[in-house]
Design a protein around this motif. Structure first.
Motif, mmCIF file in Angstrom:
data_model
loop_
_atom_site.group_PDB
_atom_site.id
_atom_site.type_symbol
_atom_site.label_atom_id
_atom_site.label_comp_id
_atom_site.label_asym_id
_atom_site.label_seq_id
_atom_site.Cartn_x
_atom_site.Cartn_y
_atom_site.Cartn_z
ATOM 1 N N THR A 207 3.355 6.404 -13.324
ATOM 2 C CA THR A 207 2.594 5.167 -13.350
ATOM 3 C C THR A 207 3.258 4.033 -12.460
ATOM 4 O O THR A 207 4.310 4.233 -12.696
ATOM 5 C CB THR A 207 2.265 4.733 -14.704
ATOM 6 N N VAL A 208 2.576 3.417 -11.875
ATOM 7 C CA VAL A 208 3.109 2.369 -11.107
ATOM 8 C C VAL A 208 3.204 1.199 -11.996
ATOM 9 O O VAL A 208 2.156 0.626 -12.296
ATOM 10 C CB VAL A 208 2.500 1.703 -9.779
ATOM 11 N N GLN B 279 0.953 -1.202 -0.143
ATOM 12 C CA GLN B 279 -0.061 0.063 0.225
ATOM 13 C C GLN B 279 0.895 1.233 -0.059
ATOM 14 O O GLN B 279 0.446 2.217 -0.743
ATOM 15 C CB GLN B 279 -0.996 -0.031 1.313
ATOM 16 N N LYS B 280 1.900 1.381 0.723
ATOM 17 C CA LYS B 280 2.769 2.258 0.695
ATOM 18 C C LYS B 280 3.384 2.623 -0.485
ATOM 19 O O LYS B 280 3.448 3.689 -0.985
ATOM 20 C CB LYS B 280 3.826 2.156 1.913
ATOM 21 N N GLU C 245 2.541 1.434 -3.552
ATOM 22 C CA GLU C 245 1.608 1.419 -4.525
ATOM 23 C C GLU C 245 0.878 2.755 -4.634
ATOM 24 O O GLU C 245 0.802 3.444 -5.623
ATOM 25 C CB GLU C 245 0.991 0.493 -4.598
ATOM 26 N N SER C 246 0.419 3.303 -3.383
ATOM 27 C CA SER C 246 -0.529 4.396 -3.242
ATOM 28 C C SER C 246 0.209 5.567 -2.954
ATOM 29 O O SER C 246 -0.137 6.924 -3.224
ATOM 30 C CB SER C 246 -1.935 3.958 -2.603
ATOM 31 N N GLU C 247 0.960 5.617 -1.873
ATOM 32 C CA GLU C 247 1.576 6.900 -0.916
ATOM 33 C C GLU C 247 2.696 7.296 -1.670
ATOM 34 O O GLU C 247 2.988 8.496 -1.737
ATOM 35 C CB GLU C 247 1.736 6.525 0.392
ATOM 36 N N TRP C 248 3.968 6.058 -1.952
ATOM 37 C CA TRP C 248 5.255 6.613 -2.135
ATOM 38 C C TRP C 248 5.229 7.400 -3.374
ATOM 39 O O TRP C 248 5.898 8.399 -3.496
ATOM 40 C CB TRP C 248 6.101 5.414 -2.095
ATOM 41 N N TYR D 232 8.460 2.481 -10.916
ATOM 42 C CA TYR D 232 7.597 3.738 -11.321
ATOM 43 C C TYR D 232 8.119 4.283 -12.915
ATOM 44 O O TYR D 232 9.119 4.395 -13.154
ATOM 45 C CB TYR D 232 7.480 4.870 -10.363
ATOM 46 N N THR E 120 3.479 9.590 -4.839
ATOM 47 C CA THR E 120 2.875 11.150 -4.612
ATOM 48 C C THR E 120 3.995 12.041 -4.372
ATOM 49 O O THR E 120 4.139 13.055 -4.499
ATOM 50 C CB THR E 120 1.705 11.118 -3.518
#
Length: 228
Positions: free
Chosen positions: A133-134, A67-68, A70-73, A153, A75
Motif C-alpha cells: 500500500t502506498v 508516477q514512478k 506511486e505506480s511503478e516502484w 509504503y 511493484t
C-alpha cells in the motif's frame, strides 16, 4: 515523460515516420539504387503538431517522479526472483536496450542503493510481499533546479507481518540529467533540421512519440493526423 527520452527509446519509429514523409521515386530496376531522403512536402505538419499539443496532458519532472514512486516502484516489492527484479528495475529506470542493461549492472552497487536492499530482502525471504500500500507521497523540496519526492509504503509479508519502507528521489529539472539512476542517453539524436519545414516535421514526430491521448481526437482530426 520527456521528449528527449522517448525519442531515444523509440528512435526506429521516428526514422520510419520521417521516411514516410519523404518523396521518393523507385522502379523495379533501380529499387536498390534509390534511398529515401527527407524532402519538404505539402503536408501541414505545423497544423498536425498544434493538434497534438491541444490534447496533450501537461507532464513535468514532478509528475514523472510521483508516477514512478506511486505506480511503478512498489511493484519491485512483489517480484519473486533476482532475475525478475533486475528486469523490472531495468524497465522502471529506462534501461531498455541490451547495452543500457549492461551499464546498469555495472553500476548497481554504486548508483542504486535501494536495489541492493531489495536483493538482500529477497535472499532473506522477506520479499516478495503479498501486497503493498502506498501510504504517503510528499514533496520535500521544490526549486527551479531540482525537486525531491518521498514515498512511503506498507508491505504485507508472506508471514502476515507488516513492514514499512521509504524511497526518496531527487531529480534535476533538466530532463537530460533527471536522476543518475535513470538512463536518459539511449539511442541517437535525430539530426538538426536544416529548414523550417524540416523542423515542423521533427516537431510532429516528437508530438506523436510523446502522446498517448490520440483517442481525444475527432474522426476528421484522425484522418488529418495520418494523412500522407
Amino acid at each position: 515523460m520527456s521528449k528527449v527520452r522517448k525519442l531515444f527509446v523509440f528512435i526506429p519509429v521516428a526514422v520510419g515516420l520521417m521516411a514516410c514523409s519523404a518523396e521518393t521515386v523507385t522502379t523495379s530496376s533501380n529499387l536498390e539504387e534509390k534511398t529515401p531522403t527527407m524532402t519538404v512536402s505539402k503536408i501541414d505538419y505545423k497544423k498536425k503538431s498544434e493538434m497534438m499539443e491541444r490534447i496533450k496532458s501537461p507532464e513535468s519532472v514532478l509528475s514523472i517522479l510521483i508516477q514512478k514512486l506511486e505506480s511503478e516502484w512498489p511493484t519491485l516489492f512483489t517480484v519473486k526472483t533476482e532475475e525478475e527484479l533486475l528486469q523490472r528495475y531495468s524497465f522502471i529506470t529506462w534501461h531498455i536496450l541490451p547495452e543500457a542493461k549492461q551499464r546498469l549492472q555495472k553500476n548497481l552497487s554504486t548508483l542504486h542503493p535501494e536495489y541492493q536492499e531489495y536483493v538482500r530482502l529477497l535472499k532473506e525471504g522477506v520479499l516478495p510481499a503479498k501486497e503493498y500500500t502506498v501510504t504517503n507521497i510528499s514533496i520535500d523540496t521544490y526549486s527551479a533546479e531540482s525537486i525531491t519526492v518521498t514515498a512511503q509504503y506498507e508491505l504485507v509479508l508472506q508471514n502476515g507481518q507488516h513492514k514499512n519502507m521509504e524511497v526518496s528521489m531527487t531529480a534535476n529539472m533538466n530532463f537530460e540529467k533527471f536522476n543518475q539512476r535513470f538512463n536518459t542517453s539511449e539511442g541517437e539524436l535525430l539530426p538538426d533540421p536544416a529548414t523550417k519545414e524540416e523542423e515542423q516535421v521533427r516537431d510532429f514526430i516528437f508530438s506523436v512519440l510523446t502522446i498517448d491521448e490520440v483517442r481525444k481526437l475527432t474522426r476528421e482530426e484522425l484522418f488529418l493526423l495520418f494523412e500522407q
